[in-house]
Design a protein around this motif. Sequence first.
Motif, short mmCIF file in Angstrom:
data_model
loop_
_atom_site.label_atom_id
_atom_site.label_comp_id
_atom_site.label_asym_id
_atom_site.label_seq_id
_atom_site.Cartn_x
_atom_site.Cartn_y
_atom_site.Cartn_z
N ALA A 158 -3.84 7.67 -20.34
CA ALA A 158 -3.63 7.82 -21.78
C ALA A 158 -4.14 6.58 -22.51
N GLY A 159 -4.70 6.82 -23.70
CA GLY A 159 -5.29 5.72 -24.47
C GLY A 159 -6.78 5.60 -24.25
N GLY A 160 -7.33 6.44 -23.37
CA GLY A 160 -8.77 6.49 -23.20
C GLY A 160 -9.33 5.61 -22.10
N HIS A 161 -8.53 5.40 -21.05
CA HIS A 161 -8.96 4.49 -19.98
C HIS A 161 -9.28 5.26 -18.69
N VAL A 162 -10.32 4.80 -18.01
CA VAL A 162 -10.76 5.38 -16.73
C VAL A 162 -10.89 4.24 -15.73
N ALA A 163 -10.46 4.48 -14.50
CA ALA A 163 -10.61 3.49 -13.44
C ALA A 163 -11.44 4.07 -12.31
N LEU A 164 -12.31 3.22 -11.72
CA LEU A 164 -13.09 3.57 -10.54
C LEU A 164 -12.60 2.68 -9.39
N TYR A 165 -12.48 3.25 -8.20
CA TYR A 165 -11.77 2.57 -7.13
C TYR A 165 -12.64 2.21 -5.92
N PRO A 166 -12.24 1.14 -5.21
CA PRO A 166 -12.90 0.76 -3.96
C PRO A 166 -12.36 1.59 -2.80
N MET A 167 -13.28 2.18 -2.03
CA MET A 167 -12.92 3.13 -0.98
C MET A 167 -13.05 2.48 0.40
N PHE A 168 -12.09 2.77 1.27
CA PHE A 168 -12.02 2.16 2.59
C PHE A 168 -13.18 2.60 3.48
N ALA A 169 -13.42 3.90 3.59
CA ALA A 169 -14.48 4.41 4.46
C ALA A 169 -15.82 4.39 3.72
N GLU A 170 -16.85 3.90 4.38
CA GLU A 170 -18.16 3.82 3.74
C GLU A 170 -18.66 5.18 3.28
N SER A 171 -18.42 6.22 4.09
CA SER A 171 -18.89 7.56 3.72
C SER A 171 -18.23 8.05 2.43
N ARG A 172 -17.04 7.58 2.14
CA ARG A 172 -16.34 8.03 0.94
C ARG A 172 -16.87 7.35 -0.33
N ARG A 173 -17.55 6.24 -0.16
CA ARG A 173 -18.10 5.55 -1.34
C ARG A 173 -19.22 6.37 -1.98
N ARG A 174 -19.77 7.28 -1.21
CA ARG A 174 -20.85 8.13 -1.73
C ARG A 174 -20.33 9.24 -2.65
N SER A 195 -14.77 -0.98 -7.93
CA SER A 195 -15.48 -0.65 -6.69
C SER A 195 -16.14 -1.87 -6.05
N GLY A 196 -16.44 -2.90 -6.85
CA GLY A 196 -17.03 -4.11 -6.30
C GLY A 196 -16.13 -4.83 -5.30
N MET A 214 -11.47 -5.24 0.09
CA MET A 214 -10.22 -4.86 -0.59
C MET A 214 -10.37 -3.43 -1.11
N PHE A 215 -9.41 -2.58 -0.80
CA PHE A 215 -9.52 -1.16 -1.11
C PHE A 215 -8.26 -0.67 -1.83
N LEU A 216 -8.46 0.29 -2.72
CA LEU A 216 -7.34 0.92 -3.42
C LEU A 216 -7.80 2.32 -3.79
N ALA A 237 2.45 3.12 -0.80
CA ALA A 237 2.68 2.90 0.63
C ALA A 237 1.62 1.93 1.14
N GLN A 238 2.04 0.87 1.80
CA GLN A 238 1.12 -0.14 2.29
C GLN A 238 0.25 0.46 3.40
N SER A 239 -1.06 0.24 3.30
CA SER A 239 -1.99 0.80 4.28
C SER A 239 -3.33 0.11 4.16
N ASN A 240 -4.28 0.49 5.02
CA ASN A 240 -5.65 0.00 4.91
C ASN A 240 -6.26 0.33 3.56
N ARG A 241 -5.72 1.35 2.92
CA ARG A 241 -6.35 1.88 1.71
C ARG A 241 -5.64 1.45 0.43
N ALA A 242 -4.73 0.49 0.55
CA ALA A 242 -3.98 0.01 -0.61
C ALA A 242 -3.79 -1.50 -0.50
N ASN A 243 -4.82 -2.24 -0.86
CA ASN A 243 -4.78 -3.69 -0.78
C ASN A 243 -3.85 -4.25 -1.87
#
Length: 308
Positions: free
Chosen positions: A90-106, A129-130, A136-138, A156-162
């Motif tokens: 809400a408020g007009g914001h968008v977030a792009l995220y860093p992905m753990f698996a390289e194939s998912r970055r595509r 994403s940088g 560091m992934f989220l 939940a703490q994991s490889n995918r939530a730095n």
Amino acid sequence: MPHPSAQAPCAAVMVRPLRFHPNPETAADNAFQSRSAQTRDAIARSADAEVTAASAQLQAAGVRVHLFDDTGERDAPDAVFPNNWFSTHAGGHVALYPMFAESRRRERRADVIEMLKAEYRVQDVIDYSGLEQDGMFLEGTGAMVLDHIARVAYTAQSNRANPVALERFCTHFNYEPMAFATADAQGRPCYHTNVMLCIGTDFALGGFHLISDPARRQAVRDRLAESGRALVELSAQQIGDFAGNALELSGAQGRVLALSARAAASLTAEQKAVIERSAALLPLAVPTIELAGGSVRCMLAGIHLARR
């Protein structure tokens, strides 16, 4: 009709996959993935049909669905799960995220973001994403289950939530981080929070038993209950049936809880009654998609933006 809710968006992005199959790169830390005896082509055809049918059911319920086709230009077997690489606020914001698996970055696509800018009021796009270059992934609203009303990011703490990436997101978007360790019966952590927790407007479905520390488990329960939500405790079997992987949406006749047919079948009559006081159940048949270790909530990137 129930009052409008910041928790339940009335629109979502979905992606119809082209080369869907359980991703071997993500299997190492995703205990929800399954093998199939079907050929890869048969799996891909079934996944295509399931997404097409699910999109039609959601639209019939009055949910606006922006359905994109996987272009196939880059092999992205998990493209059907767009909620991991972007979120809207809400408020007009968008977030792009860093992905753990390289194939998912595509999976990240400029055309999805351009559609959001054209159809909705987007003020800014914050690109995390940088952080992939720093290890560091989220993974978006897979890694975080957001309480949009109380402004809490359950994680939940994991490889995918730095934790550093989580802190940055929460600072930018004004959420309080509430992180916790999890473990299943085999001692494996939940790869994504949204397989064990779903937060609706008036209820929360949770596999709270997965939270390792009893004091932290109670703190999470208490925080959700403070907001006036009824807590629906999910068993280990129900979590395995993806009952926690659901998303509340706003439809033409009120709120609906989109979840898989398998998840809905696992719920008890008492649990359904609690949910249905606030939202109608909307079961979607996605057994092929679930082979990849995600279900209906993973397939839906909710749009919390104002229309142009």
